[in-house]
Design a protein around this motif. Sequence first.
Motif, mmCIF file in Angstrom:
data_model
loop_
_atom_site.group_PDB
_atom_site.id
_atom_site.type_symbol
_atom_site.label_atom_id
_atom_site.label_comp_id
_atom_site.label_asym_id
_atom_site.label_seq_id
_atom_site.Cartn_x
_atom_site.Cartn_y
_atom_site.Cartn_z
ATOM 1 N N ASP A 52 35.531 30.734 33.998
ATOM 2 C CA ASP A 52 36.284 30.951 34.949
ATOM 3 C C ASP A 52 37.063 32.373 34.871
ATOM 4 O OD1 ASP A 52 36.581 28.149 35.514
ATOM 5 O OD2 ASP A 52 37.800 27.879 33.839
ATOM 6 N N ASP A 53 36.833 33.087 33.709
ATOM 7 C CA ASP A 53 37.324 34.380 33.721
ATOM 8 C C ASP A 53 36.571 35.070 32.330
ATOM 9 O OD1 ASP A 53 39.333 34.369 31.414
ATOM 10 O OD2 ASP A 53 40.008 32.983 32.611
ATOM 11 N N MET A 61 37.789 51.996 28.877
ATOM 12 C CA MET A 61 38.389 50.965 29.841
ATOM 13 C C MET A 61 38.257 49.410 29.389
ATOM 14 S SD MET A 61 35.579 51.376 32.863
ATOM 15 C CE MET A 61 35.523 52.821 32.549
ATOM 16 N N THR A 62 39.200 48.497 30.085
ATOM 17 C CA THR A 62 39.082 47.099 29.834
ATOM 18 C C THR A 62 38.941 46.687 31.011
ATOM 19 O OG1 THR A 62 40.343 47.327 27.928
ATOM 20 C CG2 THR A 62 40.140 45.073 29.092
ATOM 21 N N THR A 63 38.003 45.879 31.573
ATOM 22 C CA THR A 63 37.759 45.185 33.064
ATOM 23 C C THR A 63 37.806 43.735 32.807
ATOM 24 O OG1 THR A 63 36.259 47.169 33.505
ATOM 25 C CG2 THR A 63 36.489 44.996 34.871
ATOM 26 N N TYR A 64 38.721 43.295 33.588
ATOM 27 C CA TYR A 64 39.101 41.644 33.837
ATOM 28 C C TYR A 64 38.515 41.116 35.140
ATOM 29 C CZ TYR A 64 42.782 43.491 30.472
ATOM 30 O OH TYR A 64 43.520 44.036 29.824
ATOM 31 N N TYR A 65 37.705 40.065 34.745
ATOM 32 C CA TYR A 65 37.141 39.208 35.847
ATOM 33 C C TYR A 65 37.360 37.730 36.008
ATOM 34 C CZ TYR A 65 33.566 43.012 34.538
ATOM 35 O OH TYR A 65 32.935 44.196 34.331
ATOM 36 N N LYS A 66 37.880 37.528 37.114
ATOM 37 C CA LYS A 66 38.262 36.218 37.601
ATOM 38 C C LYS A 66 37.525 35.727 38.543
ATOM 39 C CE LYS A 66 42.150 33.253 38.514
ATOM 40 N NZ LYS A 66 41.828 32.298 37.576
ATOM 41 N N ILE A 277 43.293 34.066 32.635
ATOM 42 C CA ILE A 277 43.801 35.069 33.412
ATOM 43 C C ILE A 277 44.464 34.480 34.791
ATOM 44 C CG2 ILE A 277 43.269 36.950 34.825
ATOM 45 C CD1 ILE A 277 40.985 37.804 32.811
ATOM 46 N N THR A 278 45.433 35.054 35.361
ATOM 47 C CA THR A 278 46.164 34.277 36.334
ATOM 48 C C THR A 278 45.924 35.174 37.817
ATOM 49 O OG1 THR A 278 48.409 35.431 35.754
ATOM 50 C CG2 THR A 278 48.134 33.421 34.951
ATOM 51 N N ASP A 279 46.366 34.531 38.812
ATOM 52 C CA ASP A 279 46.152 35.265 39.997
ATOM 53 C C ASP A 279 47.198 36.393 40.113
ATOM 54 O OD1 ASP A 279 44.128 33.488 41.045
ATOM 55 O OD2 ASP A 279 45.544 32.082 41.916
ATOM 56 N N ASP A 280 48.233 36.217 39.510
ATOM 57 C CA ASP A 280 49.549 37.162 39.386
ATOM 58 C C ASP A 280 48.777 38.319 38.733
ATOM 59 O OD1 ASP A 280 50.791 35.408 40.755
ATOM 60 O OD2 ASP A 280 52.006 34.646 39.045
ATOM 61 N N PHE A 281 47.917 38.358 37.782
ATOM 62 C CA PHE A 281 47.578 39.599 36.971
ATOM 63 C C PHE A 281 46.970 40.629 38.107
ATOM 64 C CE2 PHE A 281 44.046 41.761 34.716
ATOM 65 C CZ PHE A 281 45.010 42.275 33.966
ATOM 66 N N PHE A 282 46.363 39.917 39.167
ATOM 67 C CA PHE A 282 45.647 41.081 40.094
ATOM 68 C C PHE A 282 46.673 41.505 40.937
ATOM 69 C CE2 PHE A 282 42.370 38.498 37.867
ATOM 70 C CZ PHE A 282 41.165 39.570 37.979
ATOM 71 N N GLU A 283 47.753 40.941 41.029
ATOM 72 C CA GLU A 283 48.699 41.454 41.980
ATOM 73 C C GLU A 283 49.938 42.373 41.245
ATOM 74 O OE1 GLU A 283 50.440 37.786 43.474
ATOM 75 O OE2 GLU A 283 48.644 37.207 44.571
ATOM 76 N N GLU A 284 49.645 42.677 40.230
ATOM 77 C CA GLU A 284 50.577 43.722 39.338
ATOM 78 C C GLU A 284 50.218 44.965 39.736
ATOM 79 O OE1 GLU A 284 49.934 42.957 35.492
ATOM 80 O OE2 GLU A 284 50.769 40.849 35.339
#
Length: 284
Positions: A52-53, A61-66, A277-284
């Motif tokens: 899922d993520d 760097m740190t890269t987050y995937y959802k 990881i939540t959807d909100d994280f990508f909107e910060e």
Amino acid sequence: MTPELKTLTPFLFVICLLTLSVCLYPAERDISVEQIIDNYRQHYEKSIENIDDYTAKTDQMTTYYKKYYDNGRPYFKTKTVYASDEMPSVTEVASIESDLFSPELYDSLRNNAIYEGTADVDSYTTYVIYTEDMDDHVIVEREDEDTINYARIYIDNEKWIIRKLEFEVETEEQGQVIKLHPTITMEDYHDLEGLLIPYKTVVVIEGLGQNLSEEERQEALSGLAEMEKMLAQMSGEEREGMEKMMGSSFDAYKNMLESDKLEISLIINEVEINTGITDDFFEE
């Protein structure tokens, strides 16, 4: 930041290769572009069924995937956060490491790409696909005015993973149009719950110093020499922190000034899977 570094920056996300020492062989006649793309997509989508993520961490760097879906077809939205607060975060950048093809790009490659044959990449046999229809599909973050003239994609003929990417990118620097030749090689794949992730990505960009005069080149080299002196005067802890933040970029930039070729390696230190990881994280 020099114009050359500004041009370079978009290709460091990947994000990050070997020189073009690849031997092409006659095309195999029993496989088509459509079959290659369909096999790649099917293997990839199966590999992420339980993902899922995930989060990939390097020193820089740190890269987050959802995972999201487009008409039932999975893709990853990503967000990259850099170790230095002075560098901007980048959101919604397609993932070179694991999710090269957007649903739209799948369809474009099936319809427009050319199968060139097979090639060896680090002793792995790959299918080589050539396309001039890449510019409308974001697979590497770049400046809006940059144009991808063509791309070659090297797909492992057994594991169905990307081994290498080659591009010709047209960009404008100081009023002049120049052509850059980035190559991205993915190495050291690890199997994490079915998902194959390259722990090493090597990026080579040729042509970055085309607009540098000899005077500008020497001035930049002098600046790097001063920085080396400054590092030598730091305490051990300060120097270690600075060197960790810079990673291999210092030596890479120096090599670019000396040889017109820049090489950067990104090494993944840690991967976390399904952390929520939540959807909100990508909107910060």
